[in-house]
Design a protein around this motif. Structure first.
Motif, PDB file in Angstrom:
ATOM      1  N   ARG A   1       0.842  -1.210   0.000  1.00 12.27           N
ATOM      2  CA  ARG A   1       0.000   0.000   0.000  1.00 12.27           C
ATOM      3  C   ARG A   1       0.875   1.257   0.000  1.00 12.27           C
ATOM      4  O   ARG A   1       0.643   2.184  -0.767  1.00 12.27           O
ATOM      5  N   ILE A   2       1.867   1.291   0.863  1.00  7.96           N
ATOM      6  CA  ILE A   2       2.737   2.464   0.924  1.00  7.96           C
ATOM      7  C   ILE A   2       3.574   2.565  -0.346  1.00  7.96           C
ATOM      8  O   ILE A   2       3.759   3.655  -0.896  1.00  7.96           O
ATOM      9  N   GLU A   3       4.046   1.439  -0.825  1.00  4.44           N
ATOM     10  CA  GLU A   3       4.885   1.436  -2.026  1.00  4.44           C
ATOM     11  C   GLU A   3       4.131   1.966  -3.244  1.00  4.44           C
ATOM     12  O   GLU A   3       4.699   2.686  -4.069  1.00  4.44           O
TER      13      GLU A   3
ATOM     14  N   PHE B   1      21.108 -14.472  15.032  1.00  6.40           N
ATOM     15  CA  PHE B   1      21.451 -15.810  14.558  1.00  6.40           C
ATOM     16  C   PHE B   1      21.318 -15.888  13.031  1.00  6.40           C
ATOM     17  O   PHE B   1      22.058 -16.595  12.367  1.00  6.40           O
ATOM     18  N   TYR B   2      20.346 -15.140  12.489  1.00  2.62           N
ATOM     19  CA  TYR B   2      20.088 -15.161  11.048  1.00  2.62           C
ATOM     20  C   TYR B   2      20.993 -14.172  10.321  1.00  2.62           C
ATOM     21  O   TYR B   2      21.291 -13.097  10.852  1.00  2.62           O
ATOM     22  N   PRO B   3      21.415 -14.501   9.105  1.00  5.73           N
ATOM     23  CA  PRO B   3      22.314 -13.608   8.365  1.00  5.73           C
ATOM     24  C   PRO B   3      21.715 -12.226   8.099  1.00  5.73           C
ATOM     25  O   PRO B   3      22.433 -11.246   8.060  1.00  5.73           O
ATOM     26  N   LEU B   4      20.408 -12.144   7.922  1.00  6.00           N
ATOM     27  CA  LEU B   4      19.751 -10.867   7.654  1.00  6.00           C
ATOM     28  C   LEU B   4      19.008 -10.393   8.905  1.00  6.00           C
ATOM     29  O   LEU B   4      17.785 -10.405   8.972  1.00  6.00           O
ATOM     30  N   PHE B   5      19.774  -9.982   9.911  1.00  5.15           N
ATOM     31  CA  PHE B   5      19.214  -9.504  11.174  1.00  5.15           C
ATOM     32  C   PHE B   5      18.236  -8.367  10.916  1.00  5.15           C
ATOM     33  O   PHE B   5      18.573  -7.377  10.281  1.00  5.15           O
ATOM     34  N   CYS B   6      17.014  -8.538  11.368  1.00  2.00           N
ATOM     35  CA  CYS B   6      15.949  -7.539  11.190  1.00  2.00           C
ATOM     36  C   CYS B   6      15.775  -7.179   9.713  1.00  2.00           C
ATOM     37  O   CYS B   6      15.586  -6.011   9.355  1.00  2.00           O
ATOM     38  N   GLY B   7      15.825  -8.181   8.873  1.00  2.00           N
ATOM     39  CA  GLY B   7      15.688  -7.968   7.433  1.00  2.00           C
ATOM     40  C   GLY B   7      14.395  -7.285   7.034  1.00  2.00           C
ATOM     41  O   GLY B   7      14.369  -6.513   6.073  1.00  2.00           O
ATOM     42  N   ALA B   8      13.312  -7.532   7.755  1.00  2.02           N
ATOM     43  CA  ALA B   8      12.037  -6.875   7.441  1.00  2.02           C
ATOM     44  C   ALA B   8      12.138  -5.375   7.695  1.00  2.02           C
ATOM     45  O   ALA B   8      11.580  -4.573   6.942  1.00  2.02           O
ATOM     46  N   VAL B   9      12.868  -4.985   8.737  1.00  7.24           N
ATOM     47  CA  VAL B   9      13.090  -3.563   9.008  1.00  7.24           C
ATOM     48  C   VAL B   9      13.855  -2.953   7.834  1.00  7.24           C
ATOM     49  O   VAL B   9      13.511  -1.861   7.356  1.00  7.24           O
ATOM     50  N   ASP B  10      14.871  -3.650   7.371  1.00  8.95           N
ATOM     51  CA  ASP B  10      15.662  -3.148   6.240  1.00  8.95           C
ATOM     52  C   ASP B  10      14.814  -3.008   4.979  1.00  8.95           C
ATOM     53  O   ASP B  10      14.946  -2.024   4.236  1.00  8.95           O
ATOM     54  N   ARG B  11      13.952  -3.962   4.728  1.00 12.40           N
ATOM     55  CA  ARG B  11      13.089  -3.889   3.529  1.00 12.40           C
ATOM     56  C   ARG B  11      12.153  -2.700   3.613  1.00 12.40           C
ATOM     57  O   ARG B  11      11.998  -1.957   2.646  1.00 12.40           O
ATOM     58  N   PHE B  12      11.523  -2.520   4.793  1.00 13.53           N
ATOM     59  CA  PHE B  12      10.658  -1.347   4.966  1.00 13.53           C
ATOM     60  C   PHE B  12      11.476  -0.067   4.839  1.00 13.53           C
ATOM     61  O   PHE B  12      11.069   0.881   4.175  1.00 13.53           O
ATOM     62  N   ARG B  13      12.652  -0.028   5.483  1.00 12.22           N
ATOM     63  CA  ARG B  13      13.502   1.166   5.455  1.00 12.22           C
ATOM     64  C   ARG B  13      13.814   1.587   4.023  1.00 12.22           C
ATOM     65  O   ARG B  13      13.668   2.760   3.665  1.00 12.22           O
ATOM     66  N   ASP B  14      14.237   0.638   3.208  1.00 10.59           N
ATOM     67  CA  ASP B  14      14.612   0.960   1.837  1.00 10.59           C
ATOM     68  C   ASP B  14      13.434   1.508   1.039  1.00 10.59           C
ATOM     69  O   ASP B  14      13.573   2.476   0.289  1.00 10.59           O
ATOM     70  N   MET B  15      12.272   0.902   1.201  1.00 10.71           N
ATOM     71  CA  MET B  15      11.089   1.366   0.486  1.00 10.71           C
ATOM     72  C   MET B  15      10.635   2.725   1.023  1.00 10.71           C
ATOM     73  O   MET B  15      10.328   3.642   0.254  1.00 10.71           O
ATOM     74  N   LEU B  16      10.600   2.886   2.351  1.00 12.81           N
ATOM     75  CA  LEU B  16      10.165   4.153   2.943  1.00 12.81           C
ATOM     76  C   LEU B  16      11.097   5.294   2.565  1.00 12.81           C
ATOM     77  O   LEU B  16      10.653   6.432   2.369  1.00 12.81           O
ATOM     78  N   TYR B  17      12.377   5.009   2.447  1.00 13.74           N
ATOM     79  CA  TYR B  17      13.343   6.033   2.051  1.00 13.74           C
ATOM     80  C   TYR B  17      13.005   6.575   0.657  1.00 13.74           C
ATOM     81  O   TYR B  17      13.121   7.773   0.402  1.00 13.74           O
ATOM     82  N   GLU B  18      12.586   5.699  -0.227  1.00 13.87           N
ATOM     83  CA  GLU B  18      12.243   6.098  -1.595  1.00 13.87           C
ATOM     84  C   GLU B  18      10.868   6.761  -1.691  1.00 13.87           C
ATOM     85  O   GLU B  18      10.691   7.673  -2.486  1.00 13.87           O
ATOM     86  N   LYS B  19       9.913   6.294  -0.904  1.00 17.53           N
ATOM     87  CA  LYS B  19       8.519   6.687  -1.103  1.00 17.53           C
ATOM     88  C   LYS B  19       7.989   7.719  -0.109  1.00 17.53           C
ATOM     89  O   LYS B  19       6.946   8.321  -0.364  1.00 17.53           O
ATOM     90  N   THR B  20       8.666   7.916   1.022  1.00 17.71           N
ATOM     91  CA  THR B  20       8.186   8.829   2.059  1.00 17.71           C
ATOM     92  C   THR B  20       9.358   9.654   2.581  1.00 17.71           C
ATOM     93  O   THR B  20      10.463   9.574   2.075  1.00 17.71           O
ATOM     94  N   ASP B  21       9.091  10.406   3.630  1.00 20.62           N
ATOM     95  CA  ASP B  21      10.146  11.150   4.326  1.00 20.62           C
ATOM     96  C   ASP B  21      10.579  10.309   5.529  1.00 20.62           C
ATOM     97  O   ASP B  21      10.098  10.497   6.638  1.00 20.62           O
ATOM     98  N   LEU B  22      11.489   9.369   5.294  1.00 22.06           N
ATOM     99  CA  LEU B  22      11.944   8.461   6.346  1.00 22.06           C
ATOM    100  C   LEU B  22      12.836   9.201   7.330  1.00 22.06           C
ATOM    101  O   LEU B  22      13.826   9.812   6.946  1.00 22.06           O
TER     102      LEU B  22
END
Length: 144
Positions: free
Chosen positions: A72-74, A92-113
């Motif tokens: 929706r935001i994208e 423990f996982y290679p992509l620690f807080c990967g969901a945060v990173d995915r949101f961050r990258d999209m929000l940076y492009e689409k909103t005022d992060l």
């Protein structure tokens, strides 16, 4: 000015962080706190500040219940919407807080992060000490 914190949590860790952010933010501006299950997507534009809280599923994936919000935001970008994202994860996982990173990258492009915040597993006192900094950074630039 009005803010909304929307989160998802399975173990309660992300909900704890969401509540801590809410308790800090509500002393500054009118703030709603709600689970993604209770959030109406059509209300996003009612808010000046929009904060997303998520855990990370598997190896860096968004939880199923957060995918519709992400899309929706994208697809309905609003560069005037001030956003932030926080979440919990396991190093423990290679992509620690990967969901945060995915949101961050999209929000940076689409909103005022404004800011991101990652917590390992259950929030500790050092994490709670960072909440006022998170809120201050969120509010640092006033929404026009």
């Amino acid at each position: 000015m009005k803010a909304c914190i929307v989160y998802t949590s399975t173990t309660g860790n992300t909900e704890e962080v969401a509540t801590a952010i809410y308790n800090q933010l509500v002393s500054h501006i009118d703030t709603d706190l709600m689970s993604i299950d209770n959030f109406e997507f059509s209300t996003i534009n009612m808010y000046d500040y929009f904060i997303i809280g998520t855990y990370t599923w598997g190896n860096g994936q968004l939880p199923t219940e957060m995918k519709a919000l992400y899309q929706r935001i994208e697809t309905h970008a609003n560069k005037h919407l001030r956003t932030a994202v926080f979440g919990t994860g396991d190093r423990f996982y290679p992509l620690f807080c990967g969901a945060v990173d995915r949101f961050r990258d999209m929000l940076y492009e689409k909103t005022d992060l404004a800011v991101t915040f990652k917590v390992e597993l259950s929030p500790q006192q050092t994490d709670y000490n960072k909440v006022p900094i998170f809120v201050d950074r969120m509010l640092a630039v006033q929404v026009s």
